[in-house]
Design an enzyme around this catalytic site. Structure first.
Site, short mmCIF file in Angstrom:
data_model
loop_
_atom_site.label_atom_id
_atom_site.label_comp_id
_atom_site.label_asym_id
_atom_site.label_seq_id
_atom_site.Cartn_x
_atom_site.Cartn_y
_atom_site.Cartn_z
N LYS A 108 7.35 -5.23 3.94
CA LYS A 108 5.97 -5.11 4.84
C LYS A 108 5.40 -5.82 5.97
CE LYS A 108 4.00 -2.18 1.78
NZ LYS A 108 3.48 -1.64 0.94
N ASP A 120 -5.14 -1.99 -8.76
CA ASP A 120 -4.70 -1.36 -8.03
C ASP A 120 -3.38 -0.26 -8.74
OD1 ASP A 120 -6.24 0.24 -6.38
OD2 ASP A 120 -4.44 -0.05 -4.87
#
Length: 310
Positions: A41, A136
């Site tokens: 990522k 989140d």
């Protein structure tokens, strides 16, 4: 962002792009040193170029990497190669909970809700016990592997992300993200204290997980609106619509996650996990009528009628 396919970052050869979002771009790569496939990522440039945010990411990534919990995405490495800062994680095969919900277009079976909810609470508990808060939790950050494993994605990354999720249509106000005045998360799933820009703790994650449990049981989010602003207003002001065809015990469990005041919620992920495992029972989806068949007795006195009792 730059096209990295074919490039080698450290000893990771980038093979293909497999996803992207506000948290960065994700690539399939091959670890040339250990001869295995991994996921890379690439952090957004605004994170990589901020010394404070990059340091926070690295600190939380190290904390999560040390956990080695089966329900947390395993982080192998964090590195920088030239102008690219990236995290190396295990490569998962499967789909996100968001993708599953979009396919099902309605409530999930109670057994599936129990399985996913308990696993997520277990992973959150491990992280919270080490002082790491996700900030989140939402269906797109819950991954359901084809081999049956379930993983929470983007620990550490979530804490460094400046922009609220695109669904939210609002931005964070200042850095760092846990400072008073910062708004971070996804409006449809964030806690009231997140929405108000207050400091958050582990109970904020439990509120977010409660919204996910609600959505799995109802087929819709508990707080909705035509825009990020109206959703935010509903989150701060309104109670979620009652859950239809759900056992009252389960409804109370969800309510114990979605309290506006954090002190009124479940106080730990371990407590929530125990409640999920004991509350979501086979009768949780709806009240079921029952019938009992008792032995017959021949009240006529005629022996030839005894066979009717068999």
């Amino acid at each position: 962002m730059r096209d990295l396919i074919g490039r080698t970052l450290g000893h990771y050869r980038v093979v293909d792009k497999i996803g992207e979002g506000g948290m960065g771009e994700v690539y399939r790569a091959h670890d040339e040193r250990l001869d295995r496939d991994v996921a890379i990522k690439v952090l957004p440039e605004e994170v990589a170029q901020s010394e404070a945010r990059l340091a926070r990411f690295e600190r939380e990534a190290k904390a999560v990497a040390a956990l080695s919990h089966p329900n947390l995405l395993e982080i192998h490495d964090v590195d920088t190669d030239g102008d690219v800062t990236f995290a190396v994680t295990e490569l998962l095969e499967g789909e996100t909970l968001r993708e599953l919900l979009q396919k099902e277009r309605g409530p999930l079976p109670w057994r599936r809700v129990q399985e996913i909810g308990a696993a997520m609470a277990d992973g959150l508990g491990a992280a919270h016990n080490k002082g790491v808060v996700h900030r989140d939790i939402k269906p797109s950050n819950i991954f359901l592997c084809t081999d049956g494993r379930m993983k929470i994605l983007d620990f550490g990354l979530a804490a460094t992300h400046e922009l609220v999720d695109r669904e939210a249509e609002t931005r964070s106000i200042e850095e760092p993200l846990t400072r008073e005045g910062a708004v971070m998360g996804t409006v449809g799933y964030m806690s009231p204290e997140q929405a108000a820009g207050r400091t958050v703790d582990s109970r904020s994650d439990l509120f977010s997980l409660g919204t996910v449990l609600y959505e799995m049981l109802a087929g819709r989010r508990p707080f909705g609106g035509d825009s990020g602003a109206t959703t935010l207003a509903a989150l701060l002001r309104d109670d979620p619509p009652p859950l239809a065809d759900v056992d009252p015990k389960v409804a109370r469990l969800i309510g114990g996650c979605l309290q506006k005041d954090a002190s009124d919620r479940f106080q730990s992920a371990d407590e929530l996990k125990a409640a999920i495992e004991t509350s979501l029972s086979p009768g949780a989806d709806r009240d079921r009528a029952s019938i009992a068949v008792l032995p017959f007795a021949n009240m006529s006195g005629a022996e030839e009628d005894d066979y009717l009792c068999e």
